[in-house]
Every structure is written in structure tokens, then in C-alpha cells.
Enzyme design. Structure first.
Site, short mmCIF file in Angstrom:
data_model
loop_
_atom_site.label_atom_id
_atom_site.label_comp_id
_atom_site.label_asym_id
_atom_site.label_seq_id
_atom_site.Cartn_x
_atom_site.Cartn_y
_atom_site.Cartn_z
N GLU A 55 -2.66 8.86 -11.11
CA GLU A 55 -2.25 7.58 -11.69
C GLU A 55 -2.21 7.66 -13.23
OE1 GLU A 55 -5.20 4.93 -10.06
OE2 GLU A 55 -5.24 6.19 -8.26
N HIS A 94 0.08 3.41 -10.44
CA HIS A 94 -0.89 3.92 -9.46
C HIS A 94 -0.16 4.69 -8.33
CE1 HIS A 94 -4.02 3.77 -6.35
NE2 HIS A 94 -4.83 3.12 -7.12
N ASP A 139 -12.61 10.02 -6.67
CA ASP A 139 -12.18 8.81 -7.40
C ASP A 139 -12.60 9.00 -8.84
OD1 ASP A 139 -12.36 5.24 -6.62
OD2 ASP A 139 -11.36 6.35 -8.23
N ARG A 184 1.08 -6.48 -9.57
CA ARG A 184 1.57 -5.85 -8.33
C ARG A 184 1.64 -6.84 -7.16
NH1 ARG A 184 -3.51 -2.27 -5.94
NH2 ARG A 184 -5.02 -3.98 -5.88
N ARG A 228 0.85 -1.21 0.00
CA ARG A 228 0.00 0.00 0.00
C ARG A 228 0.88 1.26 0.00
NH1 ARG A 228 -4.89 0.68 -1.50
NH2 ARG A 228 -5.65 -1.01 -0.19
#
Ligand code: TA6
Length: 300
Positions: free
Chosen positions: A271, A168, A212, A99, A73
Site C-alpha cells: 500500500e 491500499h 502487517d 472509500r 474488499r
């Protein structure tokens, strides 16, 4: 493993391997401009420091989990070969699988002060289960007076493959309330919090709630203005016509176990993506490259 990596790829004063969190191998890139850190797990850049500005450029969660099958994270997770939930099967991992897995080191070099380490990943039985395509991924991380990241997908299979994804990036900001994001020109976006409603961005992106959004900027640059740190982080991109801006705010922050409840106050994501309509169908033996460069300037 560290000894083998060191023998094969270390460069005195510039490329150094060691055991990182949870014993996971990590590589440190260093030059006169600063340093960057990347885990072989996820080929995941977790730190970037540029000497012109004392604060770290990237945000890392203090609750990040370093484990196989789990994304770290913070830093710059590589979302690939899809962005967000899988379009047909939500049981598949969010943001794909690149990832969540360990990559190999493919090379290292120092050229006129620019330090580059490259990583590689290709299909195996587990990835073929998730995504029925053969591939060669090569990801290079290059530190000069900025950090460049280049993700190359080579379709080594016999059928066309549609790929999405994102670099990201989690950026560290002094305080979310006095940080904004701007694109070169006025742009529109899809609001992921309102069923992808298409909206027009008026002025800078401000953060006073969960954000978002998948922006579709005309230009390949985003600016993160941070009054408190007196800096502008510039993100330029290639191979991307979509840029995701995200801050989880209070409620979503609480729902993420590897994210501190107040973490939203000192981070935001911009991102470099292939998301929404910006998904690419790549023919056999063809390639697609997604890249970004992160630099810092003084606030105007
Ligand atoms: O990029 C924004 C986003 O798609 C958000 O919706 C949020 O889910 C974030 O990615 C993080 O996803 P993750 O799977 O890493 O928790």
C-alpha cells in the site's frame, strides 16, 4: 445514470460505463495494453489486466460487499483522510471515509493511447461530522502499459488539515508461500502486530504468518516477486514515505466476513501510504498529492 455518464464521458473503444455489482455504476478503461475497471463507489479500481501477463494484477474478494457506507474488499481502496483507526475516536470508520462513498466522474480523455478517467469528492455534512475540514479530492486513473493513480487533496478550508491515507492495493499472487516483497534498499518497518515496534527488514519480506507492517523505504519502489505467475509487479510511488505490507493469514481472514477463509493464500497488499509519521499537514489552499504506478515485468 449510465446514460448521462455515457453521454458526458464515454470514449468509443476506450471508456465505457455500465451497471456493475448491485447496480453500482462502473467504468471500463481499455487500450491496446489491457484494461482496468473502477466503480464510482469509492472511486475504487477493482480490476487491472495487462496483456503481457494473463493473470489479473489485482485481487478481489469473491465475498466483497457492494453497498453504500461499506468499502469494497479488494482492488485498490482509497484510505483517506486517515490510515487505520482514527487517532482520537475509534468509532469513526477505519481508514477514513473516502472509500465508503460514491464519487462523481470529473473527466475522461485518451491521449496517445493512455486512457484516463478522473473522479472527484468534496465535503458534505456527513464528512464534516467525521472530519471538520472542507476539501476537494481529485483522483485520476490512467491506463497506458501500466496503471497510474493520482490522489490530489486540495485544502479548500480556512485551517491547516493533517491528512494520512493509502492507496491500499490488493495484489493477486499465485501462492503466498512463493511470493515475496522487496524494496530497493534494506529498510526498517513498524510492526503493527507488536505495538509498532521498529524493526529492520533482513532480505525479502516472506509470508508464513500474519504480516502487517508499515515500511519506511528510502526508495519509492516495491517489487512483488511471484514465482508461480513468473512475474514481478512493480509499485512506484510519489508523495509517500511509508509502504504498508499486509497479509491477514488464517485467523484474521476468518474474522472478516467479506474475505474468504482461504483468501490469504492468493493475495498480498502493498500500500502506497501516508501512515505512521508520514502524515502531512496541509495549509489552506495548498495541495498534497499521493500517487502510485503499477507495472508488470517478467520474473528475472
Ligand atoms: O493495511 C493493513 C490494515 O491496516 C490491516 O490492519 C487491516 O485492518 C487492513 O488494513 C484492512 O482494513 P479494513 O478496514 O479494510 O478491513
Amino acid at each position: 445514470m449510465i446514460d448521462q455518464l455515457t453521454d458526458a464521458f464515454a470514449v468509443t473503444n476506450h471508456v465505457r460505463f455500465s451497471d456493475g455489482e448491485n447496480g453500482m455504476p462502473v467504468v471500463l478503461l481499455e487500450n491496446r495494453f489491457g484494461s482496468a475497471t473502477a466503480y464510482l463507489h469509492g472511486a475504487h479500481v477493482t480490476d487491472l489486466r495487462l496483456n503481457t501477463h494473463p493473470s489479473p494484477v489485482l485481487w478481489m474478494s469473491p465475498k466483497a460487499v457492494f453497498a453504500d457506507g461499506k468499502a469494497i474488499r479488494g482492488g485498490v481502496p482509497i484510505c483517506w483522510p486517515w490510515f487505520g483507526p482514527h487517532s482520537a475516536d475509534e468509532s469513526k470508520p477505519n481508514h477514513g471515509f473516502a472509500r465508503n462513498r460514491s464519487w462523481s466522474v470529473a473527466g475522461s480523455k485518451v491521449d496517445d493511447g493512455e486512457v484516463t478517467v478522473s473522479f472527484s469528492l468534496s465535503q458534505d455534512d456527513a464528512t464534516l461530522e467525521l472530519w471538520p475540514h472542507e476539501f476537494e479530492l481529485e483522483y485520476s486513473v490512467s491506463l497506458s502499459d501500466r496503471l497510474a493513480m493520482r490522489l490530489q487533496f486540495w485544502n479548500t478550508g480556512s485551517a491547516p488539515a493533517s491528512v494520512g491515507g493509502a492507496l491500499h492495493s490488493y495484489f493477486k499472487v499465485s501462492q503466498i508461500e512463493n511470493s515475496t516483497v522487496e524494496f530497493g534498499k534494506p529498510t526498517e518497518y513498524y510492526d503493527q502486530l507488536e505495538d509498532m515496534a521498529r524493526k529492520r527488514q533482513e532480505g525479502p519480506v516472506v509470508f508464513d504468518r500474519e504480516v502487517d507492517r508499515i515500511y519506511i523505504p528510502d526508495e519509492d519502489v516495491a517489487h512483488i516477486n511471484d514465482v508461480g505467475f513468473d512475474r514481478i509487479i512493480n509499485v512506484t510511488s510519489q508523495g509517500s514515505r511509508s509502504a504498508v505490507v499486509w497479509n491477514p493469514w488464517t485467523e484474521k481472514a476468518k474474522r472478516m466476513g467479506d474475505f474468504p477463509d482461504d483468501g490469504y493464500r492468493t493475495m498480498l497488499c502493498v500500500e502506497t501510504a501516508n501512515a505512521a509519521d508520514d502524515v502531512h499537514t496541509i495549509e489552506p489552499n495548498a495541495i498534497h498529492v499521493l500517487e502510485q504506478t503499477i507495472s508488470i515485468a517478467d520474473a528475472k
